[in-house]
Enzyme design. Structure first.
Site, mmCIF file in Angstrom:
data_model
loop_
_atom_site.group_PDB
_atom_site.id
_atom_site.type_symbol
_atom_site.label_atom_id
_atom_site.label_comp_id
_atom_site.label_asym_id
_atom_site.label_seq_id
_atom_site.Cartn_x
_atom_site.Cartn_y
_atom_site.Cartn_z
ATOM 1 N N ASP A 279 1.779 12.065 -5.941
ATOM 2 C CA ASP A 279 0.540 11.360 -3.721
ATOM 3 C C ASP A 279 1.772 11.530 -2.671
ATOM 4 O OD1 ASP A 279 -0.878 10.557 -2.965
ATOM 5 O OD2 ASP A 279 -0.326 8.376 -3.303
ATOM 6 N N HIS B 158 -4.457 3.013 4.727
ATOM 7 C CA HIS B 158 -3.978 2.843 3.813
ATOM 8 C C HIS B 158 -3.913 0.928 3.133
ATOM 9 C CE1 HIS B 158 -1.724 7.328 3.464
ATOM 10 N NE2 HIS B 158 -2.462 6.921 2.109
HETATM 11 P P1 13P Z 1 -6.037 3.113 -0.617
HETATM 12 O O1 13P Z 1 -4.963 2.454 0.005
HETATM 13 O O2 13P Z 1 -6.932 2.758 0.405
HETATM 14 O O3 13P Z 1 -6.400 3.175 -1.969
HETATM 15 O O4 13P Z 1 -5.903 4.727 -0.392
HETATM 16 C C1 13P Z 1 -4.950 4.813 -1.176
HETATM 17 C C2 13P Z 1 -4.768 6.964 -1.249
HETATM 18 O O5 13P Z 1 -4.202 6.902 0.032
HETATM 19 C C3 13P Z 1 -2.694 7.257 -1.616
HETATM 20 O O6 13P Z 1 -2.708 7.711 -1.390
HETATM 21 O O1 G3H Z 2 -0.536 6.494 -0.519
HETATM 22 C C1 G3H Z 2 0.090 4.960 -0.451
HETATM 23 C C2 G3H Z 2 -0.583 4.114 -2.276
HETATM 24 O O2 G3H Z 2 -1.402 3.162 -2.261
HETATM 25 C C3 G3H Z 2 1.093 4.108 -2.784
HETATM 26 O O3 G3H Z 2 0.908 3.491 -2.372
HETATM 27 O O4 G3H Z 2 3.953 4.041 -1.654
HETATM 28 O O5 G3H Z 2 3.538 1.678 -2.597
HETATM 29 O O6 G3H Z 2 3.220 3.046 -3.933
HETATM 30 P P1 G3H Z 2 3.408 2.333 -2.385
HETATM 31 ZN ZN ZN Z 3 -2.180 8.354 1.626
#
Ligand code: 13P
Ligand code: G3H
Ligand code: ZN
Length: 307
Positions: A81, A180
């Site tokens: 991700d 986010h």
């Molecule tokens: P949320 O913070 O809305 O759960 O989004 C997560 C996300 O986009 C991770 O890439």
């Molecule tokens: O895109 C954001 C996700 O919620 C991941 O968050 O970078 O704190 O793991 P993080």
């Molecule tokens: Zn994201």
């Protein structure tokens, strides 16, 4: 079984539903997501952020996710991700663990985003790995001071069509008003669904919605009851999620709602059993709540029963 993102999203794109992509940071979250996917007979994406990799290690998370995929009777994608650093994306591709990566070049100007994304697409496709890219700034509607600023930062439909052709990516994350985290909207939640439909018509490939957590009222209530200060937290409503799926979204990223469920479960368990010291008794209820949240998402996104 472990599959690529392209495999599950091309089916979702053709048939008009979305697959849930859930961020995993530890064993309990991964197991909860997988139990939900099996119960719902749903394809699923297990994804790790850079932060998750810093916390737990790429190899540990990959070992957990790949074992989960091996044991599963539903298709599972193991996805990176928000790969903002091309070196980390390259590491993920070369590790042999991931069946999909996201290269997030959205903070760069258009040309640079194309250049970085194209390079990753070539490297990933050589190894049969899918690529999600991002165009536009993922931020809430209220984060922009004016409509013209918002227009300039949200994904431009015509540019999205060009970006997909120029990069060869397999899925595109779009900016249409989600943000986010747990504090997405100050007032009524809003998304630019008109823009989304134009992007879908121009790009004609699976689209991804980030920042899609709903901040469910029941989970928020448990968190608040046991001392979590999140009164202002507000997410994307279920009706907006359904509109986004109808508008062409095929992958929906959820992390915040899992964090809220985890927090609710842990806080509740600690408050109810102040004498308890067994980590399994603290994390077990959290796992149960995450599972319920994920099952509800799979029904909402339309991926339940699609495995
Ligand atoms: P949320 O913070 O809305 O759960 O989004 C997560 C996300 O986009 C991770 O890439
Ligand atoms: O895109 C954001 C996700 O919620 C991941 O968050 O970078 O704190 O793991 P993080
Ligand atoms: Zn994201």
């Amino acid at each position: 079984m472990l599959v690529t993102l392209k495999t599950i999203l091309s089916k979702a794109h053709r048939r008009g539903y979305a697959v849930g992509a859930f961020n995993i940071n530890n064993l309990e979250i991964c197991q909860a997501v997988m139990i939900a996917a099996e119960k719902m007979r749903s394809p699923v994406v297990l994804q790790t952020s850079e932060g998750a990799i810093d916390y737990a290690g790429m190899d540990y998370l990959a070992a957990i996710a790949r074992l989960a995929a091996e044991k599963a009777r539903v298709p599972v994608v193991f996805h990176l991700d928000h790969g903002k650093d091309p070196k980390l994306v390259e590491r993920a591709i070369k590790s042999g663990f991931y069946t999909s990566v996201m290269i997030d070049g959205s903070s760069h100007p258009y040309k640079e985003n194309v250049r970085i994304t194209k390079k990753i697409v070539a490297m990933a496709h050589r190894r049969g790995i899918s690529v999600e890219a991002e165009l536009g700034a993922i931020a809430g509607i209220e984060d922009f001071v004016s409509v013209s600023e918002r227009d300039a930062r949200f994904t431009n439909p015509e540019e999205a069509g060009r970006f997909v052709r120029e990069t060869g990516c397999d899925a595109l994350a779009v900016a249409i008003g989600t943000a986010h985290g747990a504090f997405k909207f100050k007032g009524e939640p809003k998304l630019d669904i008109v823009r989304l439909k134009k992007i879908k018509a121009a790009a004609r490939l699976p689209l991804v919605l980030h920042g899609a957590s709903g901040v469910p009222a029941d989970i928020k209530r448990i968190c608040a009851k046991y001392g979590c200060k999140i009164a202002e937290a507000r997410g994307v409503s279920d009706s907006l999620i359904s509109a986004a799926v109808r508008g062409g979204i095929n992958k929906i990223n959820i992390d915040t709602d899992l964090r809220l469920a985890f927090t609710a479960g842990v806080r509740h368990a600690l408050a109810k059993h102040p004498e308890g010291i067994d980590p399994r008794k603290v994390l077990g209820p959290a796992k149960e709540l995450i599972q319920q949240v994920v099952m509800q998402k799979m029904k909402l996104f339309g991926c339940a029963g699609k495995a």
